[in-house]
Every structure is written in structure tokens, then in C-alpha cells.
Motif scaffolding. Structure first.
Motif, PDB file in Angstrom:
ATOM      1  N   SER A 121      24.542 -47.392   7.458  1.00 28.35           N
ATOM      2  CA  SER A 121      24.220 -47.893   6.112  1.00 28.35           C
ATOM      3  C   SER A 121      25.578 -47.922   5.393  1.00 28.35           C
ATOM      4  O   SER A 121      26.080 -46.797   5.211  1.00 28.35           O
ATOM      5  CB  SER A 121      23.057 -47.530   5.591  1.00 28.35           C
ATOM      6  N   GLY A 122      25.846 -49.009   4.462  1.00 24.17           N
ATOM      7  CA  GLY A 122      26.972 -48.937   3.731  1.00 24.17           C
ATOM      8  C   GLY A 122      27.866 -50.127   4.249  1.00 24.17           C
ATOM      9  O   GLY A 122      27.461 -51.258   4.694  1.00 24.17           O
ATOM     10  N   ASP A 123      29.201 -50.150   3.741  1.00 20.26           N
ATOM     11  CA  ASP A 123      30.160 -51.329   4.152  1.00 20.26           C
ATOM     12  C   ASP A 123      30.258 -51.469   5.670  1.00 20.26           C
ATOM     13  O   ASP A 123      30.232 -50.310   6.370  1.00 20.26           O
ATOM     14  CB  ASP A 123      31.493 -50.832   3.556  1.00 20.26           C
ATOM     15  N   TYR A 124      30.058 -52.628   6.111  1.00 22.27           N
ATOM     16  CA  TYR A 124      30.104 -52.928   7.678  1.00 22.27           C
ATOM     17  C   TYR A 124      31.144 -52.277   8.304  1.00 22.27           C
ATOM     18  O   TYR A 124      31.072 -51.783   9.421  1.00 22.27           O
ATOM     19  CB  TYR A 124      29.675 -54.411   7.886  1.00 22.27           C
ATOM     20  N   GLN A 125      32.499 -52.348   7.878  1.00 21.72           N
ATOM     21  CA  GLN A 125      33.559 -51.926   8.528  1.00 21.72           C
ATOM     22  C   GLN A 125      33.560 -50.699   8.631  1.00 21.72           C
ATOM     23  O   GLN A 125      33.923 -50.081   9.828  1.00 21.72           O
ATOM     24  CB  GLN A 125      34.939 -52.766   7.807  1.00 21.72           C
ATOM     25  N   PHE A 163      28.690 -44.753   2.114  1.00 23.82           N
ATOM     26  CA  PHE A 163      28.210 -44.564   3.553  1.00 23.82           C
ATOM     27  C   PHE A 163      27.226 -43.520   4.263  1.00 23.82           C
ATOM     28  O   PHE A 163      27.304 -42.400   3.604  1.00 23.82           O
ATOM     29  CB  PHE A 163      29.488 -44.421   4.513  1.00 23.82           C
ATOM     30  N   THR A 164      26.188 -43.743   4.691  1.00 22.67           N
ATOM     31  CA  THR A 164      25.296 -42.842   5.196  1.00 22.67           C
ATOM     32  C   THR A 164      24.742 -43.465   6.683  1.00 22.67           C
ATOM     33  O   THR A 164      24.608 -44.572   6.895  1.00 22.67           O
ATOM     34  CB  THR A 164      23.763 -43.073   4.500  1.00 22.67           C
ATOM     35  N   ALA A 165      24.376 -42.566   7.507  1.00 20.85           N
ATOM     36  CA  ALA A 165      24.058 -42.815   8.851  1.00 20.85           C
ATOM     37  C   ALA A 165      23.046 -41.914   9.336  1.00 20.85           C
ATOM     38  O   ALA A 165      22.921 -40.756   8.970  1.00 20.85           O
ATOM     39  CB  ALA A 165      25.273 -42.815   9.711  1.00 20.85           C
TER      40      ALA A 165
END
Length: 146
Positions: free
Chosen positions: A41-45, A70-72
Motif C-alpha cells: 500500500s502506498g505509491d505504486y513505484q 508505504f506499508t506492506a
């Protein structure tokens, strides 16, 4: 932003991203080597850079720099009868162990967690989150551990 949910068996995610204010489809969850699952989750790049880092983890590559939004979720199997270990990753990419059997991240995570507490699976939980969270949308992707 996103909704990614883990119900103890399946990792599910919405598929909407925003490019210049226009919703676009994307993939936010992946199966990695060693039967691991990753959802970002967050900016796709940033998500793509982290995915590539974990795909080549054995190559001793330097950790990618990601933005602070960003989080994953990283899901690792821990044996046939023991299920899986859940780790949350933030901008420093250090795995934070999660003790709960279900978990969700992203702007729709509260909706997804509530749905899973009411015995919905991860894919249904994401679909419920999409109904209420304006930052989640599109089709639902789902993958499970082998």
C-alpha cells in the motif's frame, strides 16, 4: 489508497490506483519465492521496488528507499500445520511481527478488519471496504499459500 486483507489463508486486495486523478487498475499483491505473499500500500513505484527487492532477496541488493506512506504485509508459511507468520513492513522495510491471525492495511483496513471479525473471508472483506472507502476500488485480487 488501498485495502489489503489477510484472513489466515488468503491475501486479498483492491486493484485501484490513481494516476493524475484518474483511477487505473493495478496489482498490489504477489506470490514470492519460498511460498511467501506480499501486499503493498502506498505509491505504486515503491510497491514495485519492494516487490523486486523481495524477488531478488538472495542477491544482497540494497533495500529500496520508499516514501513514509508505504506499508506492506509479508506472509511467510511456518509449516503445514502451523499456518503463517504475518509481518508488517513500513518505510524502513524491517519486518514487524503481527500476532493476530487476521490483519489488514490501507485506507480501508478498518472496514476489512470488521468484516473479517464477522467471519467474512479476505476477498469479501475487501469488497465491503470498497463499498465504504473512496480510496479503494476496482476488481479484487486474491492469492493463497500453497
Amino acid at each position: 489508497m488501498t485495502t489489503i486483507a489477510w484472513d489466515g489463508k488468503t491475501l486479498a486486495a483492491d486493484s485501484m490506483m490513481n494516476m493524475a486523478g484518474i483511477p487505473r487498475a493495478c496489482t498490489k499483491i504477489w506470490k514470492l519465492p519460498l511460498n511467501r505473499l506480499l501486499g503493498c500500500s502506498g505509491d505504486y513505484q515503491d510497491a514495485l521496488a519492494v516487490k523486486e527487492y523481495f524477488l531478488d532477496e538472495g542477491a544482497k541488493k540494497e533495500k529500496p528507499k520508499v516514501r513514509d506512506n508505504f506499508t506492506a504485509l509479508l506472509i511467510r508459511p511456518i509449516g503445514v500445520t502451523h499456518g503463517a507468520a504475518i509481518f508488517k513492513l513500513e518505510d524502513n522495510l524491517i519486518p514487524i511481527p503481527i500476532k493476530e491471525k487476521i490483519f489488514a492495511i490501507g485506507s480501508g483496513s478498518d472496514f476489512a478488519l470488521a468484516a473479517m471479525r464477522l467471519n467474512c473471508d479476505a476477498a469479501v472483506a475487501v469488497s465491503i471496504a470498497i463499498e465504504f472507502d473512496v480510496y479503494s476500488g476496482g476488481l479484487i485480487d486474491a492469492i493463497s499459500l500453497d
